[in-house]
Every structure is written in C-alpha cells, then in structure tokens.
Design an enzyme around this catalytic site. Structure first.
Site, PDB file in Angstrom:
ATOM      1  N   HIS B 126     -52.819  32.253  10.125  1.00  0.00           N
ATOM      2  CA  HIS B 126     -53.586  33.086   9.791  1.00  0.00           C
ATOM      3  C   HIS B 126     -53.604  34.124   9.176  1.00  0.00           C
ATOM      4  CE1 HIS B 126     -54.303  37.336  11.906  1.00  0.00           C
ATOM      5  NE2 HIS B 126     -54.966  36.590  12.968  1.00  0.00           N
ATOM      6  N   ASP B 206     -43.924  32.086  12.268  1.00  0.00           N
ATOM      7  CA  ASP B 206     -44.831  33.517  12.592  1.00  0.00           C
ATOM      8  C   ASP B 206     -45.215  33.094  14.239  1.00  0.00           C
ATOM      9  OD1 ASP B 206     -47.243  34.452  13.712  1.00  0.00           O
ATOM     10  OD2 ASP B 206     -48.906  34.019  12.081  1.00  0.00           O
ATOM     11  N   GLN B 209     -48.969  33.772  18.357  1.00  0.00           N
ATOM     12  CA  GLN B 209     -49.546  32.732  19.677  1.00  0.00           C
ATOM     13  C   GLN B 209     -48.092  32.469  20.211  1.00  0.00           C
ATOM     14  OE1 GLN B 209     -52.161  32.764  20.104  1.00  0.00           O
ATOM     15  NE2 GLN B 209     -53.345  34.233  19.004  1.00  0.00           N
ATOM     16  N   LYS B 232     -49.970  40.278  22.800  1.00  0.00           N
ATOM     17  CA  LYS B 232     -50.347  39.290  23.327  1.00  0.00           C
ATOM     18  C   LYS B 232     -49.533  38.738  24.275  1.00  0.00           C
ATOM     19  CE  LYS B 232     -52.173  38.047  18.535  1.00  0.00           C
ATOM     20  NZ  LYS B 232     -53.405  37.820  18.708  1.00  0.00           N
ATOM     21  N   CYS B 372     -59.975  34.875  11.622  1.00  0.00           N
ATOM     22  CA  CYS B 372     -58.461  35.683  10.823  1.00  0.00           C
ATOM     23  C   CYS B 372     -58.025  33.547  10.212  1.00  0.00           C
ATOM     24  CB  CYS B 372     -57.796  36.594  11.261  1.00  0.00           C
ATOM     25  SG  CYS B 372     -58.379  37.475  11.659  1.00  0.00           S
TER      26      CYS B 372
HETATM   27  C1  LIG Z   1     -51.018  33.163  14.357  1.00  0.00           C
HETATM   28  C2  LIG Z   1     -51.064  34.413  14.485  1.00  0.00           C
HETATM   29  N1  LIG Z   1     -50.326  35.288  13.215  1.00  0.00           N
HETATM   30  C3  LIG Z   1     -50.260  36.657  13.311  1.00  0.00           C
HETATM   31  C4  LIG Z   1     -51.553  37.255  14.274  1.00  0.00           C
HETATM   32  C5  LIG Z   1     -51.015  38.490  13.686  1.00  0.00           C
HETATM   33  O1  LIG Z   1     -51.327  39.690  14.908  1.00  0.00           O
HETATM   34  P1  LIG Z   1     -51.015  40.870  15.273  1.00  0.00           P
HETATM   35  O2  LIG Z   1     -53.123  41.166  14.373  1.00  0.00           O
HETATM   36  O3  LIG Z   1     -50.854  41.363  16.165  1.00  0.00           O
HETATM   37  O4  LIG Z   1     -50.754  41.787  13.577  1.00  0.00           O
HETATM   38  C6  LIG Z   1     -52.318  37.212  14.791  1.00  0.00           C
HETATM   39  C7  LIG Z   1     -53.115  37.596  15.431  1.00  0.00           C
HETATM   40  O5  LIG Z   1     -54.696  36.924  16.424  1.00  0.00           O
HETATM   41  C8  LIG Z   1     -52.045  35.425  15.390  1.00  0.00           C
HETATM   42  O6  LIG Z   1     -52.608  34.979  15.941  1.00  0.00           O
END
Ligand SMILES: Cc1ncc(COP(=O)(O)O)c(C=O)c1O
Lengths: 142, 415
Positions: B126, B206, B209, B232, B372
């Site tokens: 991401h 990370d 998900q 989430k 993203c």
């Molecule tokens: C794999 C992953 N990392 C990081 C994020 C970032 O999350 P946030 O927007 O809540 O900071 C997301 C959100 O879509 C994600 O799917």
C-alpha cells in the site's frame, strides 16, 4: 440511471474514439491525470492563425473520461482559440449529455476540458502572457 | 463452530446501516477492505462517553476524568490481549495505520538508517508502506529493494533468502503487508520473520488488512512492529495502533511532541514520559479509542477463526460464481488458504470506475481504482481493478445480487 449514463453515444465514442493519437509537430502537448481514478489524458494542439487546426488526444481511463475527450476534440476542431477558451463545464456536460453526474464522476467527464485549458494557458503564456494569466486566475476554469 | 454457523442474520441486526434501502433496494456493502461498518455497540459506546463522562484523560483528578482514563486504558489492554502482546506499554494509539508507519519511519528510521542501507518492501505494498520509507531513504541516501511478486501475487522466498544472504550487512529493515489490500494475498509472514531474524534484521508488519480478519499473535510471530487501523475492524475512524517491542520503543525518540508525552519540562530540556505515553502527544482521540473496545469485544465474541472461515466460504462461493462469467479476469492466488476475503478483478474492457457506477445503480458498493497500490498495478499491467471485499455481515445472497449486476454490466457494454 446507468442506462442513462452509458448511452449508445458514450459507448460509441469510448469504443471508437475520434481524433485519438498524437500530433508529431504539435504546438502544445499537455498531460494531466485524475488522482482519484487514474484517468489520463494527453492533448496535442496544432494552432494556425489563432485557430485550432488540429487536435488529438491520447489517454486511458473510464468510458466517461475517454468519450468526453473524444467529443471535446470534435467540439473545438477548427474553432478559434478565443471560442475554445470560453467553453464552460456546463457546455461540455450538456454536449455529452451527462448533466446529472455525481461529484466523483464529474471529474472524469471534465478531465479533458481541464487539460485543454491547461494547454491553452501554456500556449498563451509564450504569446500573450496577460491572456494566460487571466485564464489561470479564472477559478471557474479548472 | 463451522463457518456456516456464523449467524449473519443476527449479526446484520447489529449494524444499523445495513437496514438502509436506497431507491427501494437493499444496501450491499462489499468494500470492507476500505473500511468496515460499525455495530450499534460501538456507536453507543461513543455516544455514551460524550453523553456521560466526556473529559480529558491522564490529567484531572475528578471522577469522570478517571472514568474516561480508565476506559481509554482498558482499550489498550484489550488490544494488547487481542494481538497477544507482552504489555500494554507496547500498544501505541495513533490516528491510523498510516500514522503508525510514519511514526516508525521517523523515530526509528532516522536513528537506525544510514547512507547505503537497504530497506526491503514488496511490489504489492500500500502507498502507506512505501512513501514514508521512500522519504526516509531519500533523506538518508539509503535504498529500497522491492521484492518481486509473481502473477498470482506471491512472493518468492528463494529470492528473499538469496538477497538476505548477499546483502545482510546493509539490510536494516523489512516492511511488508501481511495481507494485500489489492489482491487479498496472504504472505507467509512467520517464515519471512524467521528468515529475517536469522540475519538479525527487524521486521515491520503492515497488518491493516490481516489483523481484522486473521488471528494475530505478535508473541509467536516475533515481529518488531505491527500497524493496523481500528476502522477496518468494526471500530471508529481516527484510531490506529502501533505495536512495537518494548526494548525497541524505549530506544526510539518521540515522533510528535508536546503535552502528555513528557515527564518534566524545563526551559533547556525535557524528560520524556514512559511508554506508551512518550508517543501519544496531546489530547488523543479519546472517544474513538473507547469506542474501539466495543469493536474488539464484538470480534472476540464471534471469534477470529469463525470470521476467517466465514470469509473463506464467501470467497469460495464468489470465485465460483465469478468464474462462470467468461469475460472476467480475477487477480491473486486461487488457493483459498493463501488469500483473504478480497477479490480483485476486471470485467472485459469495462473500466472499473464504469463498473462501479453501474453496480451503484443496484445499490452495491464496490471499490474501483488502483487501491493505493500503483506499484502493484504497474506489475499487473493494469491501470485499475474492481474489488469486492467481505466481512462478518456479508452473505451469499449479497454475492448473488452482485453477480446479477455483473450480468447487467456485460449486457450494457455488449461484452
Ligand atoms: C495494506 C494496507 N496498509 C495500510 C493501509 C492504510 O490504512 P489507513 O488508511 O487506515 O491508515 C491500508 C488501508 O487501506 C491497507 O490496506
């Protein structure tokens, strides 16, 4: 409503875009994209004596952005720059028949107009800086 | 308990938004990888805080301030338990997963990354797990190595091993998403952590998900850091969590500075507060942290294994139905054990945004775009995909509605 949006004319311009491609010795080449959905549009302009002698677009993206670019090129082909300069968002939306798009999709429909106007600003900035400045200041443009 | 026993009807009653009808059609929410809906218990918890014990925490001595502080810290304890950390001191509240990654890239990265160092990421990260490291690398003259993924979105562990082996002196960090938000692939993070630790390299997971959908145990994983977002996993927006090993967090300098993160402030110097407060400057998002505790209760009540099974079941069903459409291309691993409840696809040459607009007419919310993850999109050689993603309240009937709508799109675009 999607039947309304994806009418034959939109799909026709999407599948068979008019004036798609590049112009080799263009006077202006300009590019922009929509960060939300990644639609991309390049516009090539050939200007002779204040008239858009040729316009082509290249790009990728959704049916709305691409069909709208295709229709916009038809709208301004052979028109004086002074006319093209004043095309409004509403005119474009009416021309493609999409007057009730939501705020997210409206950006797709208007991307090509934005690129065209950016191109004209670029064109004028060499020749008539004051016109370019005025265009840039006109917040209604972009 | 088997997945089929997950009582979706009962669960759905707990989510007010799912009773919504738009233009007479039921609301079908299939964008859970983006954010999930909130049960009434979470909403009520927040309303209750604002209604009856709204006050700042960690400061005042009066009763309701103690209540609020207690509720806030109770969430920290629940998070600690939820991911099996050793101590609540290892749980830091941020605004979201993104901020948690930034915290580490700033506080840990600026101390530990030097010229010529390497940070390992993958092609399916991401943007949140790319950009902070890019900025750090630029500042420090360090380099980023992107582990390649194959066509199904899987990492090549042999490539990783060879790379670790030949560059181990310079590799200072590996940061990877446990589950890809764009493809749904689950990487063998436990193996990767073992491989990294064999060379003494720390690992940032990370978990944005994975934590909402899989049982997470940082103790057995042994990762150095883990980041995820409350929104989430049934929780409110505005709450992220950074887990870090205590000894590492203790060595790190603060990220944002001001009130609450200090012990003593003098004109010339400041003594920083203990963990975790050192990293929680200023008045935090008290209401939503408190609300998040009800989300954790809700997930615990259902059980993470049951959630996982339910999602496998739905994904299996959806993949079967989708494969009946010859115009469809589905991305990611086909093995259900290696993927979460996320399906990325393209339908003929219909642009994902057009498809999402068409599905919206049937009140179906799906995501379209680059998710993203533009580096991944380049790898897949597409500019965008459509994506559906499931959670505890989704049903096979909803998947049927979705499949029917795909049929309509095929007709409309004459595929
Ligand atoms: C794999 C992953 N990392 C990081 C994020 C970032 O999350 P946030 O927007 O809540 O900071 C997301 C959100 O879509 C994600 O799917």
């Amino acid at each position: 409503m999607s039947d309304d949006i994806y009418r034959e004319i939109i799909l026709d311009h999407y599948r068979n875009p008019r004036n798609k491609g590049k112009i080799d010795n263009a006077d202006v080449v300009i590019h922009d994209s929509n960060p939300l959905c990644g639609d991309q549009i390049d516009i090539y302009l050939k200007v002779v004596e204040g008239q858009i002698k040729d316009i082509k677009f290249d790009g990728k993206g959704c049916a709305i952005s691409q069909a709208s670019a295709s229709m916009l090129t038809e709208m301004v082909m052979d028109k004086p720059l002074t006319t093209a300069k004043d095309i409004s968002k509403d005119e474009v939306l009416e021309n493609i028949g999409l007057t009730n798009l939501g705020p997210a999709r409206i950006k797709c429909a208007l991307l090509s107009l934005k690129v065209l106007k950016m191109g004209m600003v670029k064109y004028y900035s060499d020749k008539e800086p004051t016109t370019a400045e005025k265009m840039e200041k006109d917040s209604n443009l972009f | 308990m088997q997945s089929s026993e997950l009582e979706t009807n009962k669960i759905r009653n707990d989510f007010p938004i799912l009773t919504r009808k738009i233009n007479g059609k039921p609301f079908v929410y299939l964008d859970n990888a983006s954010t999930t809906q909130k049960p009434l218990s979470v909403i009520n918890k927040i309303v209750n805080y604002y209604s009856f014990y709204n006050s700042n925490i960690h400061r005042a001595v009066y009763d309701i301030a103690e209540e609020a502080t207690h509720a806030y810290e109770l969430t920290r304890q629940k998070v600690c338990k939820f991911i099996n950390a050793n101590s609540p001191q290892e749980i830091i509240f941020t605004r979201n997963a993104t901020e948690a990654i930034n915290l580490v890239s700033y506080s840990w990265g600026r101390k530990n990354i030097q010229k010529g160092d390497l940070i390992i990421l993958s092609e399916q990260e991401h943007h949140s797990n790319i950009v902070p490291w890019q900025i750090l690398a630029k500042e420090k003259n360090a380099k980023i190595k992107y582990l390649k993924i194959d066509k199904t979105g899987n990492l090549n562990l042999n490539e990783l091993e060879a790379y670790l082996n030949s560059n181990n002196n310079n590799i200072k960090l590996i940061s990877l998403c446990h589950m890809s938000n764009a493809l749904g692939n689950i990487i063998p993070i436990d193996k990767i952590i073992n491989m990294a630790h064999a060379y003494g390299i720390p690992v940032f997971v990370d978990g944005a998900q994975s934590v909402p959908h899989l049982t997470t145990d940082v103790n057995s994983l042994d990762c150095e850091f883990l980041a995820f977002s409350a929104h989430k996993m049934l929780g409110p927006t505005g709450v992220g969590i950074l887990y870090g090993k205590k000894n590492i967090l203790e060595e790190m300098d603060p990220f944002i500075c001001g009130g609450d993160m200090i012990k003593e402030v003098h004109k010339e110097k400041t003594l920083f507060n203990d963990l975790p407060y050192k990293f929680e400057a200023g008045t935090p998002n008290i209401a939503d942290v408190i609300g998040f505790s009800s989300a954790l209760d809700y997930l615990n009540e259902i059980g993470m294994d049951n959630i996982r099974n339910h999602e496998i079941e739905l994904t299996k069903y959806a993949l079967e139905k989708m494969s009946e459409l010859k115009q469809i291309k589905v991305y990611g691993d086909v093995n259900l054990q290696n993927r979460g409840g996320i399906i990325s696809f393209n339908l003929g040459d219909i642009h994902p945004h057009d498809l999402a607009t068409i599905l919206n007419e049937d009140c179906i919310a799906i995501r379209s775009g680059h998710h993203c993850a533009q580096v991944l999109m380049e790898k897949l050689e597409v500019s965008a995909t459509s994506r559906v993603s499931f959670y505890i309240y989704n049903t096979k009937e909803e998947i049927n509605i979705f499949i029917n709508a795909l049929g309509k799109a095929i007709k409309l675009f004459q595929l």
